[in-house]
Structure formats: structure tokens, C-alpha cells
Design an enzyme around this catalytic site. Structure first.
Site, PDB file in Angstrom:
ATOM      1  N   GLU A   1      23.185 -22.770  53.522  1.00  0.00           N
ATOM      2  CA  GLU A   1      23.963 -22.619  52.283  1.00  0.00           C
ATOM      3  C   GLU A   1      23.164 -21.895  51.199  1.00  0.00           C
ATOM      4  O   GLU A   1      23.718 -21.128  50.398  1.00  0.00           O
ATOM      5  CB  GLU A   1      24.391 -24.006  51.777  1.00  0.00           C
ATOM      6  CG  GLU A   1      25.354 -23.974  50.627  1.00  0.00           C
ATOM      7  CD  GLU A   1      26.708 -23.367  50.992  1.00  0.00           C
ATOM      8  OE1 GLU A   1      27.455 -23.984  51.753  1.00  0.00           O
ATOM      9  OE2 GLU A   1      27.011 -22.271  50.517  1.00  0.00           O
TER      10      GLU A   1
ATOM     11  N   LYS B   1      24.506 -11.031  52.146  1.00  0.00           N
ATOM     12  CA  LYS B   1      25.301 -12.232  51.853  1.00  0.00           C
ATOM     13  C   LYS B   1      26.765 -12.029  52.261  1.00  0.00           C
ATOM     14  O   LYS B   1      27.404 -12.947  52.789  1.00  0.00           O
ATOM     15  CB  LYS B   1      25.174 -12.577  50.373  1.00  0.00           C
ATOM     16  CG  LYS B   1      23.748 -13.031  50.015  1.00  0.00           C
ATOM     17  CD  LYS B   1      23.455 -12.963  48.537  1.00  0.00           C
ATOM     18  CE  LYS B   1      22.057 -13.504  48.219  1.00  0.00           C
ATOM     19  NZ  LYS B   1      21.619 -13.240  46.842  1.00  0.00           N
TER      20      LYS B   1
HETATM   21  N1  HSE Z   1      17.139 -11.998  44.772  1.00  0.00           N
HETATM   22  C1  HSE Z   1      18.281 -12.845  44.941  1.00  0.00           C
HETATM   23  C2  HSE Z   1      19.215 -12.644  43.771  1.00  0.00           C
HETATM   24  C3  HSE Z   1      17.854 -14.269  45.030  1.00  0.00           C
HETATM   25  O1  HSE Z   1      18.805 -12.030  42.796  1.00  0.00           O
HETATM   26  O2  HSE Z   1      20.356 -13.053  43.840  1.00  0.00           O
HETATM   27  C4  HSE Z   1      18.921 -15.209  45.473  1.00  0.00           C
HETATM   28  O3  HSE Z   1      19.382 -14.908  46.760  1.00  0.00           O
END
Ligand code: HSE
Length: 420
Positions: free
Chosen positions: A124, A200
Site C-alpha cells: 500500500e 504508481k
Molecule cells: N518521491 C515520491 C513522491 C515519494 O514525491 O511522491 C512517494 O512515493
């Protein structure tokens, strides 16, 4: 086996921002029945907040330790993370990871390893920090068709855009702030080039639609070329620039994915998502539209998601991947086009890039910030030439609308994309 009476013995691999955030949360909640019994880090010379004797410098020692009930992998290096997580799953272990780049590249193998060896992997924390979006999609929406899942999945680029638009910061100092606050990746081009939100989106596609996407096939455009002129152009139309990652069901049922800067109006819930916050708009066939918002980066929010996974593993929770059984076909760039805004400080450079994209290069507007145009572009062309766009410093933003309401019988969300 652990029980609720005996502390769950955790091996923590990685003690950076997320690892320390998780550890700190546990110190503040001693009654959870969780004990970090071993911690592995790579560099013995780095100053740390715990005494040296607390650390192992070989993660494989934790893999070999049968006393550990559960492993948490929160290191930076995707290749090493995959090696460790795959090895742990081959032992049938329970594992939590936050490594989105690793997951996006290896999800099919990791799912297969769980099926073959009986281990469990939860992640998650890999998507949108503290927002429980994977479990929401995997569980609550396991059998509901989704028209679209889109949102702001990267805290660092959103932080930079917020600082530039609200406080008039320049790009460089705003990025340095995001790094200093622990939001950015070690290589910040992963954030600013929209590789991180692409990972993501790929992970969410497995749960939202049951499809395993190859991240390289998904068009991602970042904000390295964004300027005050772009921010002002958007503001003049009462809009903001946001990096929006989206999964969209096309009218023929295929699924597409796109990760680009986008002009967002105040009718979208994403308009008010600022700084390191993330937001996810879920457009469901029967439930309607829902919106999740929360901190998408930082040690404590991400550590909180790791903790939620640890506690879920103790309850024997695992992802269902219910939509894998009838996964739709995908159509990522071929045959799709959308309208984009393109700008560069130098008119000749913009003309050259438009010629490369094989779109008309004659209708440019020039102003103090350089030259810009708004024009339909085949996604395949943008995908093919995205490195050249990045190198040239051209800023590209999709004019797609992000809407809160999706009342039937309006066309599905992806009708914003034109099939060519
Ligand atoms: N580098 C990522 C961001 C960290 O700025 O969202 C969290 O996944």
C-alpha cells in the site's frame, strides 16, 4: 507462528525516510505487539539515529533468519529490492514493500511467486503514501467496473508546482525544498520526469482493471520544462497545472493509461490538492465518483501505510486481484490522440519539435515567455519522441478535463481521448 500475544518479529531492510518513519511510529505506539528485531542497511559509515550495533550490513542475513516473522523492504534500489523480495517470497514469507519502481516492473512475477510458494506481498505504501487506494480498488471495487482512476500520484512534483504557482518560486529552489523535506526520490528526475507516478499508475492498473502494464509502454511527460509563463497561462484561465496520472476505459472497453501535466479547473477535486498531497478520483460504474486525498510522500505518512500492511499481514490479509480473471485489452498510445499545449522559450526550437511530432508548426503564439501552441497530437508520436521533448526542454500539458461528476448517460471518461 505469531499470535496476538507474542510480538510479531519484523526484519526491516532499509532505514531511510520510510524505514525511519515506520520505526518512529512504532516507538510512539508500543502496544501494537510489533517488534523490529533486526534492521539491515547498506552503508556502515552513514550517521544514523540508532546505535551501530542495532544494524546488520547484509540484508541477506535477515532473509536467512528463520526467527523473523515478516520482512519489510524499503530500500532505494529497485533491482536489489526485487532480488530480496523475490527471494523472500520463494521462502513463502510475508513481505511488505514500498518500492513502486520495482513493483511496476515485476508485478506479474511477484504475483506468480506468491501463488507458487504461498507467501504474501503487500505494498500500500508504494502508491500515494498514506491513501489506502490499493486496498480500496482491490477490495471494495473488486467487482465493479471502473470508468477511470486518475489523480495526483507524485508529491514532489505537486509540491514544486504549488510553490511555483502560489508563492512564485522558481523551479530549482522549489525542487530543492521538496528534496530537503524528504518527498523526492534520490534521483529527482524520477519525480519531475513523471516516471514515479507512471510506476504508481501501472501498479493501480493491476487492481483497478486486472491488467499488467509494461511501464515503458505508458506515455509519461514531466515538468522539467515548466516555467512561470506556463503557470501564468493556466492561471489566466482560472486553471492550475497538475501532473495527472490516469487509467481510462475507452468506449470499446479497452484500457489506456496516460501520465502528463494537465490543466485542471476548479471543478475538479484535484485543483485543491496542493504541496505533497496526493488525490485520487475513482469513477465507478455504479457507485459513481469518489475522491480520496491525503499525504502522498514523507516518512510518517508512508510509514503509516507500511504499518497498516504489517497489521493486515498479521490478519492473513492478501490482495485478491479479482479483475485478473477477465482483464480487458489495453490500448496505450497507438491510435489515440489528444489536444496538448506545448511551449518553449525559443520559437525555432518549438517549431523543430512540432515538425518532429509531425503536427502543424505554423500557428504559434509568442509572448514574453516564448512560443506556445495548442494542438491535437497523436499519443504515439509523443511517446516515441518524449526523450527528445525532455532534452529540448519543451513543456507539454494535456488539455483533458478532470471532472468530479460523471453522471450517466454522459460518455465514459476516456471519451476525452480521441481514437484516431
Ligand atoms: N518521491 C515520491 C513522491 C515519494 O514525491 O511522491 C512517494 O512515493
Amino acid at each position: 507462528m505469531d499470535s496476538d500475544k507474542q510480538p510479531l518479529r519484523i526484519g526491516l531492510i532499509g532505514f531511510g525516510c520510510v524505514g525511519q518513519g515506520f520505526y518512529d511510529i512504532l516507538q510512539q505506539q508500543p502496544g501494537l505487539g510489533l517488534a523490529v528485531t533486526r534492521i539491515a542497511v547498506k552503508n556502515p559509515d552513514k550517521p544514523r539515529t540508532l546505535p551501530t550495533e542495532r544494524f546488520s550490513f547484509h540484508a541477506d542475513e535477515l532473509l536467512a533468519d528463520p526467527e523473523l516473522d515478516l520482512l519489510i523492504e524499503v530500500i532505494d534500489d529497485p533491482a536489489e529490492a526485487f532480488r530480496l523480495v523475490a527471494a523472500a517470497l520463494r521462502q513463502g514469507r510475508r513481505v511488505v514493500t514500498a518500492n513502486k519502481a520495482m513493483l511496476a516492473r515485476h508485478l506479474p512475477e511477484l504475483v506468480a511467486l506468491q501463488q507458487e510458494f504461498g507467501g504474501t506481498l503487500l505494498y500500500e505504501a508504494a502508491v500515494c503514501g498514506s491513501i489506502p487506494v490499493i486496498r480500496t480498488l482491490d477490495g471494495y471495487f473488486s467487482h465493479e467496473p471502473l470508468r477511470a482512476v486518475s489523480g495526483i500520484f507524485n508529491g514532489s512534483s505537486n509540491y514544486v508546482l504549488t510553490r511555483m504557482s502560489e508563492e512564485g518560486s522558481d523551479y530549482g529552489p522549489a525542487l530543492a525544498e521538496a528534496q530537503a523535506r524528504g518527498f523526492a526520490e534520490t534521483d529527482p528526475s524520477l519525480d519531475m520526469g513523471a516516471f514515479d507516478p507512471r510506476s504508481k499508475a501501472v501498479i493501480l492498473a493491476a487492481h483497478a482493471y486486472g491488467v499488467f502494464l509494461n511501464p515503458d509502454d505508458v506515455l509519461n511527460l514531466g515538468i522539467e520544462g515548466v516555467s512561470a509563463a506556463d503557470i501564468a497561462y493556466a492561471a489566466a484561465q482560472n486553471q492550475k497545472i497538475k501532473v495527472v496520472a490516469g487509467l481510462y476505459r475507452l468506449p470499446d472497453g479497452r484500457v489506456t493509461a496516460l501520465v502528463t501535466p494537465q490543466f485542471v479547473g476548479s471543478d475538479s477535486p484535484l485543483y485543491a490538492v496542493e504541496h505533497e498531497f496526493n488525490g485520487v478520483v475513482l469513477e465507478a460504474e455504479f457507485a459513481g465518483t469518489q475522491f480520496l486525498r491525503g499525504r502522498g510522500a514523507g516518512g510518517h505518512p508512508t510509514g503509516s501505510a507500511v504499518l497498516a500492511d504489517v497489521l493486515a499481514l498479521r490478519r492473513s490479509f492478501r490482495y485478491g486481484y479479482a479483475k485478473r480473471a477477465a482483464a480487458p485489452a489495453t490500448q496505450l498510445t497507438a491510435g489515440l490522440a489528444a489536444t496538448f499545449y506545448l511551449r518553449h522559450p525559443d520559437e525555432t526550437t518549438l517549431q523543430t519539435v512540432l515538425q518532429l511530432l509531425e503536427v502543424p508548426a505554423d500557428a504559434l503564439t509568442t509572448d514574453a515567455g516564448g512560443a506556445h501552441t495548442t494542438i491535437p497530437v497523436p499519443l504515439e508520436q509523443l511517446h516515441r519522441h518524449r526523450d527528445a521533448l525532455r532534452t529540448a526542454g519543451v513543456f507539454v500539458a494535456w488539455l483533458g478535463e478532470v471532472r468530479l461528476a460523471q453522471p450517466p448517460p454522459l460518455a465514459p471518461a476516456a471519451a476525452r481521448l480521441v481514437t484516431t
